[in-house]
Write an enzyme that holds these catalytic residues in place. Structure first.
Site, PDB file in Angstrom:
ATOM      1  N   GLU A 131      39.680  45.446  30.354  1.00  0.00           N
ATOM      2  CA  GLU A 131      38.280  45.713  30.232  1.00  0.00           C
ATOM      3  C   GLU A 131      37.644  45.972  31.477  1.00  0.00           C
ATOM      4  O   GLU A 131      37.879  45.375  32.597  1.00  0.00           O
ATOM      5  CB  GLU A 131      37.599  44.165  29.735  1.00  0.00           C
ATOM      6  N   CYS A 152      29.201  44.610  33.828  1.00  0.00           N
ATOM      7  CA  CYS A 152      29.802  45.643  33.443  1.00  0.00           C
ATOM      8  C   CYS A 152      28.959  46.310  32.330  1.00  0.00           C
ATOM      9  O   CYS A 152      28.978  47.504  32.122  1.00  0.00           O
ATOM     10  CB  CYS A 152      31.148  45.303  32.807  1.00  0.00           C
ATOM     11  N   GLU A 169      37.916  41.399  23.133  1.00  0.00           N
ATOM     12  CA  GLU A 169      37.818  40.179  23.533  1.00  0.00           C
ATOM     13  C   GLU A 169      36.896  39.159  22.729  1.00  0.00           C
ATOM     14  O   GLU A 169      35.995  39.918  22.281  1.00  0.00           O
ATOM     15  CB  GLU A 169      37.785  40.069  25.000  1.00  0.00           C
TER      16      GLU A 169
HETATM   17  P1  NAD Z   1      38.666  44.905  40.784  1.00  0.00           P
HETATM   18  O1  NAD Z   1      39.403  45.982  39.775  1.00  0.00           O
HETATM   19  O2  NAD Z   1      38.640  45.378  42.318  1.00  0.00           O
HETATM   20  O3  NAD Z   1      39.602  43.609  40.897  1.00  0.00           O
HETATM   21  C1  NAD Z   1      39.779  42.712  39.871  1.00  0.00           C
HETATM   22  C2  NAD Z   1      40.838  41.867  39.805  1.00  0.00           C
HETATM   23  O4  NAD Z   1      42.016  42.387  39.835  1.00  0.00           O
HETATM   24  C3  NAD Z   1      40.570  40.864  40.903  1.00  0.00           C
HETATM   25  O5  NAD Z   1      41.179  39.702  40.702  1.00  0.00           O
HETATM   26  C4  NAD Z   1      41.466  41.613  42.038  1.00  0.00           C
HETATM   27  O6  NAD Z   1      42.010  40.802  43.141  1.00  0.00           O
HETATM   28  C5  NAD Z   1      42.507  42.130  41.134  1.00  0.00           C
HETATM   29  N1  NAD Z   1      43.454  43.320  41.754  1.00  0.00           N
HETATM   30  C6  NAD Z   1      43.063  44.216  42.400  1.00  0.00           C
HETATM   31  N2  NAD Z   1      44.092  44.880  42.791  1.00  0.00           N
HETATM   32  C7  NAD Z   1      45.115  44.634  41.846  1.00  0.00           C
HETATM   33  C8  NAD Z   1      46.431  45.222  41.437  1.00  0.00           C
HETATM   34  N3  NAD Z   1      47.073  46.426  42.104  1.00  0.00           N
HETATM   35  N4  NAD Z   1      47.120  44.568  40.651  1.00  0.00           N
HETATM   36  C9  NAD Z   1      46.881  43.535  39.878  1.00  0.00           C
HETATM   37  N5  NAD Z   1      45.443  42.873  40.388  1.00  0.00           N
HETATM   38  C10 NAD Z   1      44.694  43.570  41.054  1.00  0.00           C
HETATM   39  O7  NAD Z   1      37.343  44.671  40.280  1.00  0.00           O
HETATM   40  P2  NAD Z   1      36.088  43.863  40.717  1.00  0.00           P
HETATM   41  O8  NAD Z   1      35.621  44.680  41.920  1.00  0.00           O
HETATM   42  O9  NAD Z   1      36.667  42.396  41.034  1.00  0.00           O
HETATM   43  O10 NAD Z   1      35.002  43.917  39.553  1.00  0.00           O
HETATM   44  C11 NAD Z   1      34.027  44.780  39.481  1.00  0.00           C
HETATM   45  C12 NAD Z   1      34.486  45.804  38.064  1.00  0.00           C
HETATM   46  O11 NAD Z   1      34.752  44.998  36.898  1.00  0.00           O
HETATM   47  C13 NAD Z   1      33.580  46.753  37.781  1.00  0.00           C
HETATM   48  O12 NAD Z   1      34.256  47.865  37.305  1.00  0.00           O
HETATM   49  C14 NAD Z   1      33.015  46.230  36.102  1.00  0.00           C
HETATM   50  O13 NAD Z   1      32.516  47.079  35.564  1.00  0.00           O
HETATM   51  C15 NAD Z   1      34.254  45.596  35.782  1.00  0.00           C
HETATM   52  N6  NAD Z   1      34.019  44.553  34.778  1.00  0.00           N
HETATM   53  C16 NAD Z   1      34.219  44.775  33.461  1.00  0.00           C
HETATM   54  C17 NAD Z   1      34.053  43.766  32.408  1.00  0.00           C
HETATM   55  C18 NAD Z   1      34.142  44.300  30.936  1.00  0.00           C
HETATM   56  O14 NAD Z   1      34.440  43.333  30.210  1.00  0.00           O
HETATM   57  N7  NAD Z   1      34.360  45.629  30.553  1.00  0.00           N
HETATM   58  C19 NAD Z   1      33.349  42.607  32.698  1.00  0.00           C
HETATM   59  C20 NAD Z   1      33.022  42.224  34.259  1.00  0.00           C
HETATM   60  C21 NAD Z   1      33.305  43.410  35.070  1.00  0.00           C
END
Ligand code: NAD
Length: 481
Positions: free
Chosen positions: A248, A282, A462
């Site tokens: 997501e 998001c 979800e």
């Molecule tokens: P991010 O992708 O930077 O991080 C999300 C998670 O992934 C963190 O726990 C991070 O440590 C982990 N991560 C980072 N690199 C990784 C890798 N290489 N392998 C595995 N895990 C890794 O996102 P963020 O900045 O924490 O969150 C913001 C983003 O989340 C925005 O784009 C937002 O739109 C999105 N979001 C989406 C929803 C939805 O339901 N669609 C809900 C909330 C947030």
């Protein structure tokens, strides 16, 4: 000062690396605590614990598993004030919003606790009249859960609760920025007496802990919420090794304001959808597509509504909008504001970092409105994830739908109109997983499916009953006497 530990096989323990990372308050830059900066070996230990626990956990009845969730819900409920305060301190959303999110976590736990008593299959008539054919659901095994910082209670819970109730064991990696809140959530399960190894939490860098979870051969499914950049990478790795995955990701959510819209409602929905949680949802509204005949009136009302937005420390009463969640997030927002100006969009409100007095110690950005935005501009295409909106205009309603769909994302979309025909056409034509009429783009109900289209999601859903599709596999059973 709090030093949070990993939670592996029922034990709170330090990482094998001995490294910790400081967590900062984005409101004033103070250090809130430390979390473990774990290694791949910590993940391997957590996965081993989860694998060992999975047989006994899946053998429990759904009702028995549900009892743990009910207990965790009661404990979480009794700690709403403390956990919400920690959330506000870690990522800046206001205390009322943080309390609302924590209360939602309680409701999600209770919803899925009850799910343990509901049906898991269907009887399907076999062509052989002497046979019984039916479906049943089987858990995936051990699932990896990777979550972002913007909903540090609700998202971990809306993934953990269904994973557990359908019989899976869990290894979770919360976002580092909000790992103290994440730890407090896991503590609720620990105190509810969840059996050893059923939930394991490892904190640390995404590039280390997250990647190992995704690569680990004993992780049968990965559920991820975060940016599309990280999500795509996770999807590729999971696909290569044949693991089930659910992603997501981001959004660029439009609100259409039709010529017949109730403008007061549309303005209220735009302000709330775009600027609550500092635009870091998001489902936040980031494009407002307004009919040209009412644009000036809409903008006047919007600008007067902006006067009401009180910005500051989310713990203080009366504060409506807090800081960006981190310095990096603030810089991204400021960069996009610069880009918008250079692209020729007309800045009509905000646009600056707030640096006077106490605000200067935090990562505060003014709520920002660009007018005269065209769809080819970056600020109309890329997710900013901050308090910035782009106003565009249209003449015919079909043009508004085209603009709404002219993005790689497809998470949420809304329209303000009184005409039933326009509403129905919008529902049919808009590419979004969440479609809202006379309501802001943000707003998710825990009992309904949630997820996006196009680049916003891996197309699964979800929450609600939909969660069952990801966390279980269907077995079709044929029984002949
Ligand atoms: P991010 O992708 O930077 O991080 C999300 C998670 O992934 C963190 O726990 C991070 O440590 C982990 N991560 C980072 N690199 C990784 C890798 N290489 N392998 C595995 N895990 C890794 O996102 P963020 O900045 O924490 O969150 C913001 C983003 O989340 C925005 O784009 C937002 O739109 C999105 N979001 C989406 C929803 C939805 O339901 N669609 C809900 C909330 C947030």
């Amino acid at each position: 000062m709090t030093t949070c530990l990993n939670y592996i096989q029922g034990q709170w323990k330090e990482s094998q690396t001995g490294d910790v990372k400081e967590i900062y308050n984005p409101t004033n830059g103070t250090v809130l605590g430390k979390v473990q900066q774990s290694s791949k070996e910590d993940v391997d230990e957590a996965v081993a614990a989860a694998s060992e626990a999975k047989r006994a956990w899946r053998k429990l009845s759904g009702a028995a598993r549900g009892q743990y969730l009910f207990k965790a819900a009661d404990i979480l409920e009794s700690r709403i004030d403390d956990i919400a305060k920690t959330m506000t301190e870690e990522m800046g959303k206001t205390l009322p919003e943080a309390k609302g999110e924590t209360a939602r976590g309680v409701a999600i736990l209770r919803y899925y606790a009850g799910e343990g008593m509901r049906k898991t299959g269907d009887v399907i008539p076999a062509t052989d009249s002497e046979a019984l054919m039916y479906t049943t659901r089987t858990p995936l095994g051990t699932v990896g859960i990777i979550t972002p910082w913007n909903f540090p209670v609700a998202i971990p819970i809306w993934k953990m609760a269904p994973a557990l109730i359908y019989g899976n064991t869990v290894v979770i990696k919360p976002a580092t920025e909000t790992a103290i809140t994440g730890t407090k959530v896991v503590e609720c399960f620990y105190e509810a007496g969840i059996p050893e190894g059923v939930i394991n939490m490892v904190t640390g860098a995404g590039s280390v802990v997250g990647e190992r979870i995704v690569e680990h051969p004993s992780i049968a499914g990965i559920t991820f919420t975060g940016s599309d950049k990280t999500g795509k990478r996770i999807g590729q790795t999971a696909l290569t090794r044949g693991a089930k995955y659910q992603l997501e990701m981001g959004g660029k959510n439009p609100t259409i304001v039709a010529s017949d819209a109730d403008l007061d409602k549309a303005v209220a929905g735009t302000v709330s959808g775009a600027f609550k949680s500092t635009g870091q949802k998001c489902t936040a509204t980031s494009r407002v597509i307004v009919h040209q005949d009412i644009k000036d009136q809409f903008v006047d009302k919007l600008l007067s509504a902006m006067e009401e937005i009180k910005i500051g420390d989310g713990l203080q009463e009366g504060i409506w909008m807090g800081p960006c969640a981190s310095e990096g997030q603030m810089n991204t927002v400021l960069d996009y504001i610069d880009i918008g100006k250079k692209e020729g969009a007309k800045l009509i409100h905000g646009g600056n970092r707030l640096s006077d007095g106490a605000l200067g110690q935090g990562y505060f950005v003014e709520p920002t409105i660009f007018d005269e935005v065209t769809s080819n501009m970056k600020i109309a295409q890329e997710e900013i994830f901050g308090p910035v909106i782009a106003i565009m205009t249209f003449c015919e309603i079909e043009e508004a739908f085209e603009l709404a769909n002219d993005t790689d994302y497809g998470l949420s979309a809304s329209i303000y109109t009184e005409k039933i025909g326009g509403m129905l056409k919008f529902v049919e034509d808009v590419d979004a997983g969440l479609v809202r009429i006379n309501a802001e783009t943000a707003g998710v109900e825990l009992q309904a499916p949630f997820g996006g289209m196009k680049q916003s999601s891996s197309h699964s859903r979800e929450q609600g009953e939909a969660a069952k599709e990801f966390f279980t596999s269907i077995k079709t059973v044929f029984v002949k006497g």
